[in-house]
Design a protein around this motif. Sequence first.
Motif, mmCIF file in Angstrom:
data_model
loop_
_atom_site.group_PDB
_atom_site.id
_atom_site.type_symbol
_atom_site.label_atom_id
_atom_site.label_comp_id
_atom_site.label_asym_id
_atom_site.label_seq_id
_atom_site.Cartn_x
_atom_site.Cartn_y
_atom_site.Cartn_z
ATOM 1 N N VAL A 28 8.009 15.123 18.565
ATOM 2 C CA VAL A 28 7.229 15.986 19.400
ATOM 3 C C VAL A 28 7.443 15.674 20.715
ATOM 4 O O VAL A 28 7.217 14.395 21.217
ATOM 5 N N LEU A 29 7.936 16.633 21.460
ATOM 6 C CA LEU A 29 8.409 16.266 22.997
ATOM 7 C C LEU A 29 7.427 17.307 24.029
ATOM 8 O O LEU A 29 7.503 18.607 23.675
ATOM 9 N N LEU A 30 6.724 16.585 25.052
ATOM 10 C CA LEU A 30 5.853 17.183 25.853
ATOM 11 C C LEU A 30 6.694 17.391 27.214
ATOM 12 O O LEU A 30 7.048 16.237 27.806
ATOM 13 N N GLY A 32 7.288 18.560 31.403
ATOM 14 C CA GLY A 32 6.633 18.135 32.616
ATOM 15 C C GLY A 32 6.004 19.152 33.371
ATOM 16 O O GLY A 32 6.086 20.301 32.988
ATOM 17 N N ARG A 33 5.691 18.697 34.580
ATOM 18 C CA ARG A 33 4.800 19.777 35.598
ATOM 19 C C ARG A 33 5.623 21.039 35.688
ATOM 20 O O ARG A 33 6.836 20.826 36.213
ATOM 21 N N GLY A 34 5.294 22.299 35.474
ATOM 22 C CA GLY A 34 5.797 23.303 35.897
ATOM 23 C C GLY A 34 6.739 23.808 35.057
ATOM 24 O O GLY A 34 7.658 24.881 35.326
ATOM 25 N N ALA A 35 7.203 23.170 33.996
ATOM 26 C CA ALA A 35 8.122 23.670 33.084
ATOM 27 C C ALA A 35 7.451 24.397 31.888
ATOM 28 O O ALA A 35 6.419 24.970 32.005
ATOM 29 N N ASP A 36 8.089 24.292 30.647
ATOM 30 C CA ASP A 36 7.440 24.997 29.399
ATOM 31 C C ASP A 36 8.029 24.337 28.327
ATOM 32 O O ASP A 36 8.536 23.420 28.096
ATOM 33 N N GLU A 37 7.607 24.846 27.223
ATOM 34 C CA GLU A 37 7.793 24.471 25.772
ATOM 35 C C GLU A 37 9.351 24.594 25.491
ATOM 36 O O GLU A 37 10.039 23.803 24.774
ATOM 37 N N SER A 38 10.207 25.492 26.208
ATOM 38 C CA SER A 38 11.680 25.419 26.109
ATOM 39 C C SER A 38 12.376 24.296 26.723
ATOM 40 O O SER A 38 13.517 24.009 26.442
ATOM 41 N N ASP A 39 11.763 23.598 27.639
ATOM 42 C CA ASP A 39 12.438 22.769 28.516
ATOM 43 C C ASP A 39 13.048 21.643 27.938
ATOM 44 O O ASP A 39 14.215 21.051 28.122
ATOM 45 N N GLY A 60 2.331 23.191 27.706
ATOM 46 C CA GLY A 60 0.918 22.873 28.301
ATOM 47 C C GLY A 60 0.073 24.160 28.499
ATOM 48 O O GLY A 60 0.495 25.286 28.771
ATOM 49 N N PRO A 61 -1.530 24.009 28.404
ATOM 50 C CA PRO A 61 -2.322 25.176 28.167
ATOM 51 C C PRO A 61 -2.559 25.720 29.656
ATOM 52 O O PRO A 61 -3.088 26.745 29.739
ATOM 53 N N LEU A 62 -2.249 24.932 30.958
ATOM 54 C CA LEU A 62 -2.555 25.245 32.094
ATOM 55 C C LEU A 62 -1.485 26.270 32.729
ATOM 56 O O LEU A 62 -0.227 25.725 32.760
ATOM 57 N N HIS A 63 -1.881 27.344 33.619
ATOM 58 C CA HIS A 63 -0.827 27.796 34.299
ATOM 59 C C HIS A 63 -1.340 27.794 35.825
ATOM 60 O O HIS A 63 -2.346 28.280 36.467
ATOM 61 N N LEU A 64 -0.553 26.857 36.451
ATOM 62 C CA LEU A 64 -1.259 26.439 38.060
ATOM 63 C C LEU A 64 0.227 26.649 39.076
ATOM 64 O O LEU A 64 1.372 26.837 38.449
ATOM 65 N N PRO A 65 -0.236 26.938 40.035
ATOM 66 C CA PRO A 65 1.045 26.990 41.323
ATOM 67 C C PRO A 65 1.671 25.752 41.202
ATOM 68 O O PRO A 65 1.041 24.582 40.918
ATOM 69 N N PRO A 66 3.035 25.472 41.284
ATOM 70 C CA PRO A 66 3.579 26.858 41.708
ATOM 71 C C PRO A 66 4.281 27.689 40.727
ATOM 72 O O PRO A 66 5.245 28.478 40.982
ATOM 73 N N GLY A 67 3.747 27.499 39.445
ATOM 74 C CA GLY A 67 4.313 28.329 38.287
ATOM 75 C C GLY A 67 4.590 27.432 37.203
ATOM 76 O O GLY A 67 4.509 26.105 37.254
ATOM 77 N N GLY A 109 6.708 11.990 22.557
ATOM 78 C CA GLY A 109 7.422 11.506 23.831
ATOM 79 C C GLY A 109 7.171 12.496 24.550
ATOM 80 O O GLY A 109 6.955 13.943 24.433
ATOM 81 N N GLY A 110 7.917 12.297 25.934
ATOM 82 C CA GLY A 110 7.679 13.331 26.914
ATOM 83 C C GLY A 110 8.022 12.956 28.199
ATOM 84 O O GLY A 110 8.618 11.850 28.462
ATOM 85 N N PHE A 111 8.423 13.940 29.326
ATOM 86 C CA PHE A 111 8.918 13.755 30.691
ATOM 87 C C PHE A 111 7.724 14.089 31.668
ATOM 88 O O PHE A 111 7.132 14.886 31.481
ATOM 89 N N SER A 112 7.702 13.103 32.490
ATOM 90 C CA SER A 112 6.575 13.048 33.784
ATOM 91 C C SER A 112 5.158 13.380 33.099
ATOM 92 O O SER A 112 4.645 12.494 32.485
ATOM 93 N N GLN A 113 4.454 14.701 33.410
ATOM 94 C CA GLN A 113 3.224 14.862 32.900
ATOM 95 C C GLN A 113 3.249 14.623 31.342
ATOM 96 O O GLN A 113 2.326 14.195 30.580
ATOM 97 N N GLY A 114 4.439 15.142 30.718
ATOM 98 C CA GLY A 114 4.386 14.905 29.262
ATOM 99 C C GLY A 114 4.325 13.568 28.795
ATOM 100 O O GLY A 114 4.048 13.177 27.795
ATOM 101 N N ALA A 115 4.834 12.704 29.512
ATOM 102 C CA ALA A 115 4.891 10.976 29.292
ATOM 103 C C ALA A 115 3.609 10.567 29.303
ATOM 104 O O ALA A 115 3.037 9.775 28.616
ATOM 105 N N VAL A 116 2.813 11.226 30.353
ATOM 106 C CA VAL A 116 1.523 10.886 30.686
ATOM 107 C C VAL A 116 0.722 11.069 29.380
ATOM 108 O O VAL A 116 -0.249 10.226 29.008
ATOM 109 N N MET A 117 0.960 12.520 29.002
ATOM 110 C CA MET A 117 -0.041 12.890 27.888
ATOM 111 C C MET A 117 0.617 12.213 26.522
ATOM 112 O O MET A 117 -0.635 11.968 25.712
ATOM 113 N N SER A 118 1.588 11.616 26.315
ATOM 114 C CA SER A 118 2.151 10.857 25.324
ATOM 115 C C SER A 118 1.229 9.672 25.157
ATOM 116 O O SER A 118 0.669 9.049 24.134
#
Length: 217
Positions: A28-30, A32-39, A60-67, A109-118
């Motif tokens: 399971v890979l999470l 980072g900020r502003g990306a999506d499940e395909s990243d 991630g469940p949130l849609h925030l600026p900048p996208g 695992g994850g990258f950036s925000q995804g690592a934080v959530m991991s």
Amino acid sequence: MDGLTDAPPAPLVALLREAAGEPEGALVLLHGRGADESDLFPLLDLLDPGRRLLGVTPGGPLHLPPGGRHWYALGGIPTPDPETFLGTAPRLAAFLDALPVPMERVVLGGFSQGAVMSWAMSLRPDRPAPAAVIAMSGFLPRVDGYPLDPARLAGVPVAVAHGSLDPVIPARFGAEAAETLAAAGADLLRLESPVPHMVDPAWLDPLREVVERATTL
């Protein structure tokens, strides 16, 4: 009260990559900020080329600026915005608990925000420990009311990868995570290379070895 108001949050969206046969675990890979499940979806085949594992990349469940999608709103480093972080954490935990593979067979695992959530999912005392953790370019979150217990990963394979030139999340936060988990007895792999905020291709071979070792029956 309107029944819609009382409805539980919608499940997280996710992309699935099926295993070649009966899955021996899950990866399971999470993102980072502003990306999506395909990243990070392409990393599934790079880290598990034999397709022994079910591959999953939730969004991630949130849609925030900048996208794009987010796991939490920015609140500083290493302090995610508490309200959004504490709202997302149980949703991600429920998603992981619903996988058709027990957590002890899941490499998370994850990258950036995804690592934080991991880290958040792996170190909370009331959560099941995963088979391994891969934290790329992230930090250990400090959020009041959300305890972390690094000792839970004693003996568990843990990989911490970070770019020494990272201008977004400085490398010292990766070093702090690595040192904390090593002191707690984790089976630590530390990777650092002179790159900015990115996944260095040089990390892939050693990370693939971690995935294989953690999930080989």
